[in-house]
Design a protein around this motif. Sequence first.
Motif, PDB file in Angstrom:
ATOM      1  N   THR A  61       0.833  -1.201   0.000  1.00 30.64           N
ATOM      2  CA  THR A  61       0.000   0.000   0.000  1.00 30.64           C
ATOM      3  C   THR A  61       0.867   1.250   0.000  1.00 30.64           C
ATOM      4  OG1 THR A  61      -1.857  -1.097   1.086  1.00 30.64           O
ATOM      5  CG2 THR A  61      -1.732   1.296   1.313  1.00 30.64           C
ATOM      6  N   ARG A  62       1.933   1.229   0.772  1.00 32.20           N
ATOM      7  CA  ARG A  62       2.855   2.372   0.769  1.00 32.20           C
ATOM      8  C   ARG A  62       3.505   2.550  -0.601  1.00 32.20           C
ATOM      9  NH1 ARG A  62       6.746   1.438   5.715  1.00 32.20           N
ATOM     10  NH2 ARG A  62       7.656   3.387   4.914  1.00 32.20           N
ATOM     11  N   ALA A  63       3.808   1.440  -1.272  1.00 31.50           N
ATOM     12  CA  ALA A  63       4.375   1.526  -2.627  1.00 31.50           C
ATOM     13  C   ALA A  63       3.379   2.170  -3.587  1.00 31.50           C
ATOM     14  CB  ALA A  63       4.774   0.138  -3.117  1.00 31.50           C
ATOM     15  N   ASN A  64       2.108   1.820  -3.454  1.00 32.78           N
ATOM     16  CA  ASN A  64       1.084   2.441  -4.290  1.00 32.78           C
ATOM     17  C   ASN A  64       0.954   3.929  -3.994  1.00 32.78           C
ATOM     18  OD1 ASN A  64      -0.573   0.575  -6.125  1.00 32.78           O
ATOM     19  ND2 ASN A  64      -0.333  -0.656  -4.285  1.00 32.78           N
ATOM     20  N   LEU A  65       1.087   4.319  -2.737  1.00 29.26           N
ATOM     21  CA  LEU A  65       1.032   5.736  -2.390  1.00 29.26           C
ATOM     22  C   LEU A  65       2.172   6.509  -3.052  1.00 29.26           C
ATOM     23  CD1 LEU A  65      -0.086   5.820   1.345  1.00 29.26           C
ATOM     24  CD2 LEU A  65      -1.062   7.163  -0.529  1.00 29.26           C
ATOM     25  N   VAL A  66       3.356   5.916  -3.076  1.00 28.30           N
ATOM     26  CA  VAL A  66       4.478   6.552  -3.774  1.00 28.30           C
ATOM     27  C   VAL A  66       4.102   6.809  -5.223  1.00 28.30           C
ATOM     28  CG1 VAL A  66       6.819   6.186  -4.650  1.00 28.30           C
ATOM     29  CG2 VAL A  66       6.274   5.614  -2.268  1.00 28.30           C
ATOM     30  N   SER A  67       3.608   5.774  -5.886  1.00 25.39           N
ATOM     31  CA  SER A  67       3.301   5.870  -7.311  1.00 25.39           C
ATOM     32  C   SER A  67       2.235   6.916  -7.587  1.00 25.39           C
ATOM     33  CB  SER A  67       2.849   4.502  -7.829  1.00 25.39           C
ATOM     34  OG  SER A  67       2.521   4.572  -9.193  1.00 25.39           O
ATOM     35  N   TRP A  68       1.146   6.909  -6.823  1.00 25.59           N
ATOM     36  CA  TRP A  68       0.049   7.813  -7.128  1.00 25.59           C
ATOM     37  C   TRP A  68       0.355   9.251  -6.726  1.00 25.59           C
ATOM     38  CZ3 TRP A  68      -2.168   5.961 -10.890  1.00 25.59           C
ATOM     39  CH2 TRP A  68      -2.492   4.610 -10.990  1.00 25.59           C
ATOM     40  N   HIS A  69       1.152   9.456  -5.673  1.00 23.34           N
ATOM     41  CA  HIS A  69       1.617  10.811  -5.386  1.00 23.34           C
ATOM     42  C   HIS A  69       2.407  11.344  -6.581  1.00 23.34           C
ATOM     43  CE1 HIS A  69       0.621  12.280  -1.382  1.00 23.34           C
ATOM     44  NE2 HIS A  69       0.790  11.063  -0.895  1.00 23.34           N
ATOM     45  N   GLY A  70       3.314  10.528  -7.095  1.00 22.48           N
ATOM     46  CA  GLY A  70       4.133  10.950  -8.213  1.00 22.48           C
ATOM     47  C   GLY A  70       3.308  11.219  -9.448  1.00 22.48           C
ATOM     48  N   GLN A  71       2.368  10.327  -9.750  1.00 22.49           N
ATOM     49  CA  GLN A  71       1.553  10.502 -10.949  1.00 22.49           C
ATOM     50  C   GLN A  71       0.592  11.683 -10.834  1.00 22.49           C
ATOM     51  OE1 GLN A  71       0.108   6.942 -13.018  1.00 22.49           O
ATOM     52  NE2 GLN A  71       1.310   5.713 -11.588  1.00 22.49           N
ATOM     53  N   ALA A  72       0.322  12.094  -9.591  1.00 20.41           N
ATOM     54  CA  ALA A  72      -0.489  13.289  -9.380  1.00 20.41           C
ATOM     55  C   ALA A  72       0.345  14.559  -9.440  1.00 20.41           C
ATOM     56  CB  ALA A  72      -1.212  13.203  -8.044  1.00 20.41           C
ATOM     57  N   GLY A  73       1.652  14.412  -9.726  1.00 14.86           N
ATOM     58  CA  GLY A  73       2.519  15.572  -9.876  1.00 14.86           C
ATOM     59  C   GLY A  73       3.244  15.993  -8.621  1.00 14.86           C
ATOM     60  N   ARG A  74       3.147  15.200  -7.563  1.00 16.72           N
ATOM     61  CA  ARG A  74       3.806  15.537  -6.297  1.00 16.72           C
ATOM     62  C   ARG A  74       5.107  14.738  -6.175  1.00 16.72           C
ATOM     63  NH1 ARG A  74      -1.757  15.872  -5.071  1.00 16.72           N
ATOM     64  NH2 ARG A  74      -1.946  13.708  -4.446  1.00 16.72           N
ATOM     65  N   THR A  75       6.088  15.167  -6.946  1.00 17.78           N
ATOM     66  CA  THR A  75       7.354  14.429  -7.026  1.00 17.78           C
ATOM     67  C   THR A  75       8.087  14.413  -5.691  1.00 17.78           C
ATOM     68  OG1 THR A  75       7.566  15.023  -9.356  1.00 17.78           O
ATOM     69  CG2 THR A  75       9.566  14.305  -8.226  1.00 17.78           C
ATOM     70  N   GLY A  76       8.139  15.557  -5.010  1.00 14.76           N
ATOM     71  CA  GLY A  76       8.849  15.626  -3.728  1.00 14.76           C
ATOM     72  C   GLY A  76       8.305  14.642  -2.713  1.00 14.76           C
ATOM     73  N   GLY A 112      14.657  10.750 -11.113  1.00 15.02           N
ATOM     74  CA  GLY A 112      14.640  11.354 -12.433  1.00 15.02           C
ATOM     75  C   GLY A 112      13.629  12.477 -12.517  1.00 15.02           C
ATOM     76  N   ALA A 113      12.439  12.240 -11.983  1.00 14.06           N
ATOM     77  CA  ALA A 113      11.402  13.265 -12.011  1.00 14.06           C
ATOM     78  C   ALA A 113      11.785  14.481 -11.174  1.00 14.06           C
ATOM     79  CB  ALA A 113      10.088  12.683 -11.500  1.00 14.06           C
ATOM     80  N   ALA A 120      18.950   8.666 -13.010  1.00 14.35           N
ATOM     81  CA  ALA A 120      17.816   7.744 -12.965  1.00 14.35           C
ATOM     82  C   ALA A 120      17.968   6.641 -14.004  1.00 14.35           C
ATOM     83  CB  ALA A 120      16.519   8.507 -13.195  1.00 14.35           C
ATOM     84  N   ALA A 121      18.324   7.011 -15.232  1.00 10.28           N
ATOM     85  CA  ALA A 121      18.487   6.014 -16.296  1.00 10.28           C
ATOM     86  C   ALA A 121      19.563   5.006 -15.936  1.00 10.28           C
ATOM     87  CB  ALA A 121      18.824   6.707 -17.616  1.00 10.28           C
ATOM     88  N   ALA A 122      20.681   5.491 -15.373  1.00 12.44           N
ATOM     89  CA  ALA A 122      21.782   4.599 -14.993  1.00 12.44           C
ATOM     90  C   ALA A 122      21.356   3.651 -13.878  1.00 12.44           C
ATOM     91  CB  ALA A 122      22.991   5.424 -14.560  1.00 12.44           C
ATOM     92  N   ALA A 123      20.654   4.181 -12.875  1.00 15.69           N
ATOM     93  CA  ALA A 123      20.214   3.341 -11.756  1.00 15.69           C
ATOM     94  C   ALA A 123      19.196   2.307 -12.215  1.00 15.69           C
ATOM     95  CB  ALA A 123      19.632   4.221 -10.647  1.00 15.69           C
ATOM     96  N   LEU A 124      18.296   2.698 -13.086  1.00 16.71           N
ATOM     97  CA  LEU A 124      17.297   1.760 -13.602  1.00 16.71           C
ATOM     98  C   LEU A 124      17.940   0.660 -14.437  1.00 16.71           C
ATOM     99  CD1 LEU A 124      14.605   4.402 -14.532  1.00 16.71           C
ATOM    100  CD2 LEU A 124      14.236   2.503 -12.947  1.00 16.71           C
TER     101      LEU A 124
END
Length: 245
Positions: A61-76, A112-113, A120-124
């Motif tokens: 659930t915490r992983a999903n929160l990371v993803s959806w915060h980011g996709q909502a534009g809240r990168t920080g 990266g964001a 980011a590309a190198a780490a991925l």
Amino acid sequence: MLDHQEPRLGPDHADTVASFGRFAYWTGELGDPERAVPRYDELLARQRRLLDDGHLAVLNTRANLVSWHGQAGRTGPALELCEELLRDVERHTPEDHPLRPITEAEHAHWRGAAGAPAEAAAALLLVLPRVTAALGPAHTDPFAVRWRIAHWTGVAGRPSQARELMRSLLTDVSSVLIPEHVTFLTCRVEYAHWTLATGDVEQARALLTELAPEVEAVLGPGHPEAVRARELLAALPDPAAGRER
């Protein structure tokens, strides 16, 4: 379902929490990250009343929160939450658990964001073999990591390389996923984006003219990928203006 379960079983009953989790999941998958974030916040609060912080359901659930915060534009916030999650995943899961490389990949993506695309590309690229080994080469998570490698490669100033990476990815995705799959459609939009970024306007126009209505029909007009495809198509120069000159 929740309207029936919550008054009868209570909001913290395991069945109610499971239904609420599916509700949160589909909110995000239908392309509504702004509503997904508070629903996952509520899911996390309910889970924590039942489970300890090291439980896999809580970590997911915490992983999903990371993803959806980011996709909502809240990168920080996404990056901060991901850093905390990565520490807890390493503390609570075995070394060979898939959530470890998946979380590392997510952390690299939000770096990266936050303004470090080359890093980011190198780490991925480094974590991709572990994600692939954990889930298999045809799983959507390795595809997502490859998409992100291409994306951040292009953002870092190498659009031609990004386009070639996406071309290779599309070949592999097309052999596994149906054309209507969101991952397949997302990869096609990204390929069109880097086709345009390399200066191949007419090829980009051909791709997007076919793709934009298809993405909208499958995912809905408000889905982020449908919006992105329409915006890319609208940004193309008018071919008639070129002929008039």
